[in-house]
Design an enzyme around this catalytic site. Structure first.
Site, PDB file in Angstrom:
ATOM      1  N   HIS A 514     -15.223 107.043  24.315  1.00 10.26           N
ATOM      2  CA  HIS A 514     -16.039 107.885  23.219  1.00 10.26           C
ATOM      3  C   HIS A 514     -16.767 106.708  22.161  1.00 10.26           C
ATOM      4  CE1 HIS A 514     -16.351 111.183  20.082  1.00 10.26           C
ATOM      5  NE2 HIS A 514     -16.616 110.083  19.572  1.00 10.26           N
ATOM      6  N   GLU A 515     -16.035 105.825  21.764  1.00  7.89           N
ATOM      7  CA  GLU A 515     -16.619 104.741  20.918  1.00  7.89           C
ATOM      8  C   GLU A 515     -17.655 103.841  21.351  1.00  7.89           C
ATOM      9  OE1 GLU A 515     -16.580 105.511  17.801  1.00  7.89           O
ATOM     10  OE2 GLU A 515     -14.619 106.633  17.653  1.00  7.89           O
ATOM     11  N   HIS A 519     -21.105 106.636  21.920  1.00  7.32           N
ATOM     12  CA  HIS A 519     -21.859 106.425  20.683  1.00  7.32           C
ATOM     13  C   HIS A 519     -22.579 104.844  21.141  1.00  7.32           C
ATOM     14  CE1 HIS A 519     -20.363 109.513  18.223  1.00  7.32           C
ATOM     15  NE2 HIS A 519     -19.000 108.828  18.165  1.00  7.32           N
ATOM     16  N   GLU A 572     -21.388 113.812  18.520  1.00  8.77           N
ATOM     17  CA  GLU A 572     -19.948 113.721  18.831  1.00  8.77           C
ATOM     18  C   GLU A 572     -19.732 114.287  20.114  1.00  8.77           C
ATOM     19  OE1 GLU A 572     -17.682 111.848  17.173  1.00  8.77           O
ATOM     20  OE2 GLU A 572     -19.040 111.367  15.798  1.00  8.77           O
TER      21      GLU A 572
END
Length: 791
Positions: A514-515, A519, A572
């Site tokens: 996710h990070e 992103h 997100e």
């Protein structure tokens, strides 16, 4: 904007309005059985109107009771201490001093969140600080007993106080819902008056209680959640601002090339004309150019026939403290990048310059693999209803070397994994700028809450062309997501043991993907002020239409400024989808030590966690305003909708009656279809998300995202009814107790506290001992100055 007569009317209403706080439920009654409290708490608001009881049927009463439980923190809420003893012990004395001064800067800056949350938050904070500085929770308990409070009522007060400290305000950091004390108002008033603080300064304490007690208990519709205009309360904007005002201000800021991150907006009428004040957070209060800057951004400007004034000095006493401690930390910096980083940060908070903060962030990115990691500033825009203004946060943490090695391997594999994402290479960054990705044990995290992982900085231009860092907060993960079987809701019995076993490892994989690749992936198509494109306009084709792209970002436009109110949740959702999609790759699972059947179980629990989280997300939807209060949970609900829509039995969602005879629900996931039906669904949706984001297609992005965000009563699933079931069976989010550091001679000592409401309270009262009275006076002065803007 400054309407003194109206504030006096408000105060008079507080005095004449009856307060009839009712019977207080026990814990067994708390989750859905306390109908009294919603009715009676409404009568303690600033309005003279009480809320009539409109429903008579048992079904309607149950609905009312379930809604009520949102606004209280239960007495048995989880409170855990963040363990950083070993990590801190291994630091050198120089590193400990560096950590100490950074922590001081973070804690003082974090107090700005009180002023960013609600008009009354800072006053309640000061009230609590004054009480607990004179008497510890254990000492005050004797006073409470003598004053007629039951043990449950006193515990409710401690939980409320701990909740206010943990959330840095009286609205939940995760969900933006207001919480009020879970005991009658007259009982709390009796306790306040019996306290030693009140005995020592009766006039001051009486005035403080009178100034905040009404809003402390009020549950008027608008005050139940954060929001803009009639949708809720926000102190990022004065109370008379609307969405249209926010949009106009954003256009003005874009024109002036000013970031909204460290601003607030105040509107007033002048000779029948709307005038706006954009206030920058800074220690300096002069609006002219001062030492350290060539020219100022401050001044008065005419824009679209409206007057805009840009001024300095928001949160000035706090920003002065932040700058002071950052300068102290410079003496203990490990290298030149850290020293220059802190110099630019201090300049940012002194002058109110986001450009200086961006420059500091550039040095931060260059500071590879530090032993002590930190970041500080106006960072995340989740709680700005418009999505552009940052909430203050600051963290200081120590690297966990063993876990960081796994993340380093993921970084090394990024260039192989990025092409696996479902969009054409023209929509991916030209070069992947390998970031630091470390696992950290948190020493200090100041702000409204503590996340599990972070990808920063949030400045688009830096992330796109210069780089970023990722951090996973290991000691947060180890306690935040520990799960007890009896508290697991909405799963089949056969899934629960597997869920408990693999929730931690699967979440570690999801956070990493996710990070770093969520992103950290994806290109924004941009035409700069000089007309230069960062893509070949003649060759780039929109994969959704097959036609050449027709839209992109221009000049100073950013992702946040273009997509505004949906930007945070949309991003997100995109990052969560990347995690789901890439966790299907065996190499990714192997990096995290998962092979064979274990790897398949990790994938299954990761996907199952996501669809369950989508259902749990309904807690954070407000039907009255048709709005979402939490970006991540809205994102997970959207993903649930996408996977339900995929059909073919991939995800099942069934309403049923629980063993206790109350409404319940069950989520199922066919693990045999994750790699086929599930992957295809996420592939299609993720590609749409990235293309719409990359091309600045706000209209298309809103249509897609708002469509999946809709909480309907029709169709195959009655999500409005399911929301009531989720509220009935919800579990309160944990709170964290953090340590303090103190200088003793030439060394720094770490003081830790027990994991309880009382421990959390003690940590805060001891955190600001050196200048407590001045700090409290400063906070009250800042409140007084702006209070008419919301009355």
């Amino acid at each position: 904007m400054y309407r003194t007569p109206k504030i006096l009317r408000c105060l008079r209403l507080w005095k004449i309005t009856p307060t009839r706080m009712g019977f207080e439920p026990t814990r067994a009654e708390h989750n859905g059985l306390a109908v009294h409290r919603l009715n009676h708490s409404a009568t303690s608001s600033c309005s003279a109107l009480s809320m009539p009881l409109r429903f008579s049927s048992s079904v309607s009463n149950l609905r009312l009771k379930m809604v009520d439980s949102q606004y209280y923190l239960p007495n048995d809420i989880g409170v855990s201490a963040l363990d950083c003893t070993e990590a801190f012990r291994l630091l050198s004395n120089k590193e400990k001093m560096y950590s100490h001064y950074l922590s001081r800067a973070a804690w003082y800056g974090g107090l700005a969140v009180l002023l960013q949350t609600s008009p009354e938050s800072a006053k309640i904070f000061v009230l609590l600080q004054k009480i607990f500085r004179k008497q510890t929770p254990a000492q005050l308990e004797q006073v409470a007993t003598a004053a007629g409070l039951s043990p449950e009522e006193y515990q409710a007060f401690l939980v409320y106080a701990a909740g206010l400290y943990a959330n840095m305000g009286n609205y939940k950091s995760f969900g933006d819902t207001k919480f009020i004390p879970n005991l009658p108002k007259d009982k709390l008033k009796t306790l306040v008056k019996a306290s030693q603080a009140f005995q020592d300064q009766p006039a001051e304490m009486e005035a403080l209680w009178d100034s905040c007690s009404c809003l402390l208990f009020s549950l008027e519709d608008r005050q139940k959640q954060l929001g803009l205009g009639d949708k809720g309360i926000t102190t990022y904007f004065s109370g008379n601002c609307s969405l249209e005002d926010a949009e106009l201000a954003q256009k003005f800021l874009d024109l002036k090339k000013l970031s909204a991150y460290n601003t607030r907006l105040f509107k007033r009428e002048k000779e029948g004309k709307a005038c706006y004040e954009v206030r920058l957070a800074s220690a300096v209060q002069k609006d002219c150019a001062v030492e350290g800057e060539c020219e100022t951004s401050c001044g008065s400007f005419n824009f679209e026939d409206k007057e805009f004034t840009v001024k300095r000095g928001d949160y000035a006493p706090l920003m002065e403290k932040v700058s002071f401690y950052l300068q102290k930390a410079q003496a203990y910096a490990a290298n030149e990048n850290q020293r220059k980083m802190l110099e630019e940060y201090a300049r940012s908070f002194t002058l109110g310059s986001v450009d200086a903060h961006k420059e500091g962030s550039r040095y931060w990115i260059k500071d590879k693999g530090p032993i002590v990691e930190s970041y500080i500033g106006f960072i995340e825009s989740y709680r700005d209803p418009f999505g552009s203004r940052g909430e203050f946060e600051g963290f200081i943490a120590v690297v966990n070397k063993a876990m960081s090695e796994r993340f380093a391997k993921l970084v090394s594999s990024a260039e192989v994994l990025l092409p696996e994402l479902p969009w054409p290479k023209e929509f991916e960054k030209d070069t992947f700028l390998k970031p630091d990705f470390t696992s950290l044990d948190v020493l200090t995290f100041a702000g409204s809450g503590i996340p599990a992982g972070i990808n920063i900085p949030n400045y688009d231009d830096i992330r796109q062309s210069e780089g970023f860092k990722n951090v996973s907060l290991g000691n947060v993960l180890s306690v935040a997501y520990a799960t007890q079987k009896e508290k697991l809701t909405f799963l089949q019995e056969e899934d629960k043991d597997l869920f408990i076993k693999w929730k931690g490892p699967s979440f570690e994989v999801q956070v990493g993907l996710h990070e770093l690749l969520g992103h950290g992936s994806g290109k924004l198509l941009v035409q700069d002020d000089e007309g230069k494109f960062n893509f070949d306009k003649s060759k780039v084709t929109n994969p959704e239409t097959g036609e050449p792209v027709t839209s992109w970002y221009r000049g100073s436009e950013t992702w946040d400024s273009k997509f505004s109110t949906i930007a945070s949740s949309y991003e997100e959702c995109r990052a969560e989808c990347v995690g789901l999609y890439l966790c299907l790759i065996k190499k990714v699972l192997s990096i995290f030590g998962n092979e064979g059947q274990d790897a398949e179980d990790v994938v299954y629990i990761n996907w199952l966690s996501m669809v369950r989280a989508g259902l749990l997300g309904l807690e954070f939807y407000t039907p009255e305003s048709k709005s979402w209060r939490q970006a991540h949970m809205q994102a997970r609900f959207v993903i649930l909708r996408v996977l339900l829509e995929a059909g073919e039995g991939l995800v099942g969602l069934e309403e049923l009656t629980g063993p206790d005879g109350k409404p319940d629900a069950q989520i199922t996931l066919d693990r045999s279809k994750i790699h086929t039906v599930g992957k295809d669904a996420i592939h299609r949706f993720l590609c749409k998300l990235q293309v719409l984001k990359a091309t600045a297609d706000v209209e298309g992005g809103r249509a897609l995202y708002d469509g999946y965000s809709t909480v309907s009563e029709g169709g195959p699933h009655n999500f409005m009814r399911l929301r009531e079931t989720v509220l009935l069976r919800k579990e309160a989010r944990k709170m964290f107790v953090q340590a303090n550091t103190n200088i003793n001679g030439d060394s720094v000592e770490l003081k830790e506290y027990e994991g309880s409401a009382a421990g959390l309270i003690c940590s805060f009262t001891e955190r600001f001992q050196d200048d407590a009275e001045k700090l409290e006076a400063d906070l009250l002065a800042l409140c007084k100055k702006d209070f008419p803007c919301w009355c």
